[in-house]
Design an enzyme around this catalytic site. Structure first.
Site, short mmCIF file in Angstrom:
data_model
loop_
_atom_site.label_atom_id
_atom_site.label_comp_id
_atom_site.label_asym_id
_atom_site.label_seq_id
_atom_site.Cartn_x
_atom_site.Cartn_y
_atom_site.Cartn_z
N GLY A 97 -4.77 -5.00 12.83
CA GLY A 97 -4.69 -5.59 14.17
C GLY A 97 -5.66 -6.73 14.41
N SER A 98 -6.02 -7.46 13.35
CA SER A 98 -6.93 -8.60 13.59
C SER A 98 -6.23 -9.70 14.38
CB SER A 98 -7.50 -9.13 12.27
OG SER A 98 -6.51 -9.76 11.51
N HIS B 64 3.69 -14.72 10.10
CA HIS B 64 3.92 -14.44 8.67
C HIS B 64 2.89 -15.21 7.84
CE1 HIS B 64 6.04 -13.33 5.08
NE2 HIS B 64 5.94 -14.58 4.67
N MET C 19 5.08 -3.62 10.49
CA MET C 19 5.75 -3.56 9.19
C MET C 19 7.10 -2.84 9.25
SD MET C 19 3.61 -5.29 7.56
CE MET C 19 3.96 -5.11 5.82
N ARG C 20 7.88 -3.13 10.26
CA ARG C 20 9.23 -2.57 10.34
C ARG C 20 10.22 -3.71 10.56
NH1 ARG C 20 9.60 1.93 8.17
NH2 ARG C 20 11.58 2.29 9.22
N ASP D 31 11.94 -12.85 8.41
CA ASP D 31 11.11 -14.06 8.44
C ASP D 31 11.93 -15.34 8.40
OD1 ASP D 31 8.81 -12.39 8.41
OD2 ASP D 31 8.94 -12.21 6.23
N ASN E 249 6.84 -13.60 15.86
CA ASN E 249 6.29 -12.93 14.68
C ASN E 249 5.36 -13.88 13.96
OD1 ASN E 249 6.02 -10.85 12.69
ND2 ASN E 249 7.41 -12.01 11.35
C1 GRF Z 1 -1.04 -10.68 8.74
O1 GRF Z 1 -1.28 -11.37 7.54
C2 GRF Z 1 0.31 -11.01 9.28
O2 GRF Z 1 0.69 -12.32 9.04
C3 GRF Z 1 1.20 -10.07 8.49
O3 GRF Z 1 0.47 -8.88 8.40
C4 GRF Z 1 -0.92 -9.17 8.49
C5 GRF Z 1 -1.45 -8.37 9.64
O4 GRF Z 1 -2.84 -8.46 9.78
N1 GRF Z 1 2.49 -9.97 9.13
P1 GRF Z 1 -3.54 -7.86 11.07
O5 GRF Z 1 -3.04 -6.44 11.25
O6 GRF Z 1 -3.22 -8.73 12.24
O7 GRF Z 1 -5.01 -7.87 10.73
#
Ligand code: GRF
Length: 218
Positions: free
Chosen positions: A15-16, A112, A93-94, A148, A110
């Protein structure tokens, strides 16, 4: 949209990006507050981040549903109950179904970790290293039915170095993600984005603000 806009942020892990969105909201850089964080994983650190900021954190475990559509229907129900205006997938991740897409038309973003359309799916940084590109980066796009494939809103470029590891490259890309995701959210909430076929037109500005600025650490 008014300054009262509400975001729903969906996470599966660290969740950064969620943190970057919360921080941008608290600084007043985006005209919205995060109204709810939803995760399909109960142990996602993103849920802890949400609670630290007093944001409701909900778990909808995909394993509790018979199929993807039922899972998505429950997600929609939860998000609607918080009256979210915009849904931001941030490391969620779904793969979502039309049940989810149709509930929030042109209202799902989204992020990516690659310069789409290169290297969609999982492990964007790994794919970039293995392919041998000199530059990679990240993309914020509207969600569509594909993986994507939706219309691109903002991208940022990151160099790939000879001695890069997957972690080093992913970390450098992540810093740019944290910069461009709030930027894309702001453009969207300010009503500056129009989708025309595959293209996203940015109204009211000749260039996407800060488009060419790169993080000095990268
Ligand atoms: C990020 O690299 C995002 O682009 C990808 O998953 C990662 C999630 O990182 N879809 P975080 O959970 O926001 O730290």
């Amino acid at each position: 949209m008014s300054s009262e806009s509400v975001l729903a942020v969906l996470v599966s892990g660290s969740g950064s990006n969620l943190q970057a969105i919360i921080d941008a909201s608290e600084r007043g850089d985006i005209p919205a507050r995060v109204g709810v964080v939803v995760s399909n994983k109960a142990d996602a650190y993103g849920l802890v981040r949400a609670r630290k900021h007093g944001i409701p954190a909900e778990v909808v475990d995909h394993r509790a549903f018979g199929n993807r559509e039922e899972f998505d229907a429950r997600l929609v129900e939860v998000i609607r109950s918080y009256r979210a205006d915009l849904v931001c997938l941030a490391g969620f991740m779904r793969v979502v179904t039309p049940v989810f897409l149709r509930a929030f038309p042109q209202r799902i973003l989204n992020i990516h970790p690659a310069l789409l359309p290169s290297f969609p799916g999982t492990h964007g940084p790994r794919q970039a290293l293995q392919y041998g590109v000199r530059f990679s980066g990240c993309t914020v796009h509207f969600l569509d039915e594909g993986v994507d494939t939706g219309p691109v809103i903002v991208q940022a470029v990151v160099p790939v170095y000879e001695d890069d590891t997957e972690d080093a490259l992913a970390g450098r890309i992540l810093k740019e993600e944290h910069r461009i995701y709030p930027m894309a959210i702001r453009l969207c909430l300010e009503g500056k984005l129009a989708i025309s076929g595959r293209r996203v037109i940015v109204r009211g500005t000749d260039r996407i603000p800060d488009f060419s600025r790169r993080n000095p650490d990268c």
